[in-house]
Design an enzyme around this catalytic site. Structure first.
Site, mmCIF file in Angstrom:
data_model
loop_
_atom_site.group_PDB
_atom_site.id
_atom_site.type_symbol
_atom_site.label_atom_id
_atom_site.label_comp_id
_atom_site.label_asym_id
_atom_site.label_seq_id
_atom_site.Cartn_x
_atom_site.Cartn_y
_atom_site.Cartn_z
ATOM 1 N N LYS A 1 0.123 3.639 -2.851
ATOM 2 C CA LYS A 1 -1.098 4.521 -2.620
ATOM 3 C C LYS A 1 -0.252 6.021 -2.537
ATOM 4 O O LYS A 1 -1.283 6.870 -2.908
ATOM 5 C CB LYS A 1 -1.943 4.413 -1.575
ATOM 6 C CG LYS A 1 -2.774 3.110 -1.590
ATOM 7 C CD LYS A 1 -3.514 2.847 -0.387
ATOM 8 C CE LYS A 1 -4.598 1.794 -0.525
ATOM 9 N NZ LYS A 1 -4.119 0.445 -0.219
ATOM 10 N N SER B 1 -6.200 2.978 4.756
ATOM 11 C CA SER B 1 -5.496 2.256 3.684
ATOM 12 C C SER B 1 -6.719 1.480 2.698
ATOM 13 O O SER B 1 -6.241 0.101 2.222
ATOM 14 C CB SER B 1 -4.346 0.969 3.985
ATOM 15 O OG SER B 1 -3.564 0.835 3.050
ATOM 16 N N LYS C 1 2.866 6.740 4.712
ATOM 17 C CA LYS C 1 2.278 5.628 4.392
ATOM 18 C C LYS C 1 3.204 4.387 4.697
ATOM 19 O O LYS C 1 4.009 4.191 4.397
ATOM 20 C CB LYS C 1 1.662 5.629 2.886
ATOM 21 C CG LYS C 1 0.933 4.768 2.688
ATOM 22 C CD LYS C 1 -0.673 5.221 2.981
ATOM 23 C CE LYS C 1 -1.855 4.115 3.150
ATOM 24 N NZ LYS C 1 -1.574 2.797 3.856
ATOM 25 N N SER D 1 0.687 -1.301 0.207
ATOM 26 C CA SER D 1 0.096 -0.156 -0.073
ATOM 27 C C SER D 1 0.824 1.167 0.043
ATOM 28 O O SER D 1 0.341 2.393 -0.045
ATOM 29 C CB SER D 1 -0.905 0.095 1.252
ATOM 30 O OG SER D 1 -2.101 -0.825 0.959
#
Length: 387
Positions: free
Chosen positions: A98, A153, A264, A95
């Site tokens: 992202k 997420s 993140k 993730s």
């Protein structure tokens, strides 16, 4: 620990002077010996070599010995890479991809737009995906969806935002174009949410590039710094969501990092644990990437990021950069951006971060061409898009 250094080879002096690419020299193979000037092209090439790369000056702290397959620590303002291990090793990003999704899509969708979710927009979510809990037929503001992306997420939130910005495949293609524009040449986008897909990879270097660019986007900076938010529920009410970045929130026994800005974290069975983190202390902002620690449990990624941040702040001014996050970018980052020092205050509101000038680093178009030519002549082609 292996410490890598550059070769004696150099691009012609006249080309380098034209491109304004002369930078400080690398340490010699024997510690403490400085062989003299080198080129930005050689600096870029150094990070393509395997192993750990750091150029300490006398009295500098020792770089931590980490278990991650790949890691990097850089100065977010200048783009200087202070130390790295296998920085361009291509690995599944989970993730943390992202970050690139947000850089690509955030500018296209005003936060106040409301959208009622269709069934088709939630189709294709991979099994075991992290979800924020989007319901078919429910209306959401775009800002709600971004909270779902950054805090939970949520792959369901990514699906809806991608649908709003042209569709899943078109979004992946735009992300690929954005990565190239940022000088991130290791990244291959197959699934915009970071879910494991054949051929989808990134690198510690590229993810640091995305994280640094994100800090210059005030919306990105506010979302990634949020500890918690309210998310619309199916019944018309709302429920609380909490950022899954434990280094930011201090959840699950992980001590929060003082001065952390956020960014993140990610996890899949194939990628392992991944993290892009940034922190601000004493006038310095650092960005670090940690990819797939090989020892310890699920929280090791946070502790290894903590060790890199501690080292980076302590080593500030005591190491010579081993590369630049602008080295492969056609046009270096310039102009005002979000002030990282203000970002941690934006936890659950929309308070804007004020602009701050960023130091211009790296090379211009001619410099990037010289880098590419040098890499091809000395070490063969720099990796390009193979799909």
């Amino acid at each position: 620990m292996t410490i890598g250094f550059t070769s004696r080879a150099a691009v012609s002096t006249c080309v380098l002077c034209t491109a304004h690419l002369l930078v400080a020299a690398p340490a010699a193979a024997i510690a403490g010996v400085d062989p003299g000037p080198r080129t930005a092209a050689a600096a870029a090439a150094l990070l393509y070599r395997p192993g750990t790369h750091v150029r300490p000056r006398p009295g500098a702290p020792e770089v931590p010995d980490l278990s991650a397959l790949s890691w990097l620590v850089a100065d977010a303002r200048t783009g200087d890479v202070l130390a790295a291990h296998d920085a361009h090793r291509r690995l599944p990003p989970a993730s943390t991809l992202k970050t690139l999704f947000a850089l690509t899509v955030l500018p296209a969708l005003p936060a106040g737009i409301r959208h009622r979710v269709d069934e088709e927009e939630l189709a294709g979510i991979g099994p075991g995906s992290s979800l924020v809990g989007i319901a078919e037929g429910r209306a959401y503001r775009v800002s709600d969806l971004w909270n779902g992306v950054f805090l939970s997420s949520g792959n369901d939130a990514v699906r809806v935002l991608a649908a709003l910005s042209g569709g899943w495949r078109a979004t992946a293609e735009r992300m690929q174009t954005k990565a190239r524009a940022l000088g991130a040449r290791d990244t291959r986008v197959k699934s915009p949410d970071g879910y494991d897909a054949p051929g989808q990879v990134s690198s510690a270097y590229d993810l640091a590039v995305f994280g640094r660019a994100g800090l210059r986007n005030r919306e990105f900076a506010r979302y990634c710094a949020r500890h918690e938010a309210r998310f619309p529920a199916r019944d018309g009410g709302s429920y609380g969501i909490v950022n899954t970045n434990r280094l930011l929130t201090g959840a699950d026994g992980v001590a929060p990092y003082r001065g952390l800005i956020g960014i993140k974290n990610g996890y899949t069975g194939n990628a392992g644990h991944t993290l892009v983190a940034a922190a601000h202390r004493d006038g310095h902002t650092l960005v670090v990437t940690v990819m797939n620690p090989r020892s310890g449990g699920g929280h090791t990624v946070y502790e290894e990021a903590r060790a890199l941040l501690d080292w980076g702040f302590e080593a500030s001014g005591q190491v010579t950069p081993v590369g630049s996050l602008d080295a492969l970018r056609p046009v270096p980052l310039r102009g005002p951006g979000a002030d990282p020092a203000l970002v941690p205050a934006a936890r659950g509101n929309d308070a804007p971060a004020r602009p701050v000038p960023w130091t211009v680093a790296g090379a211009a178009l001619l410099g990037a061409a010289a880098v590419s030519l040098y890499l091809r002549l000395r070490w063969g082609p720099v990796p390009t898009d193979q799909g």
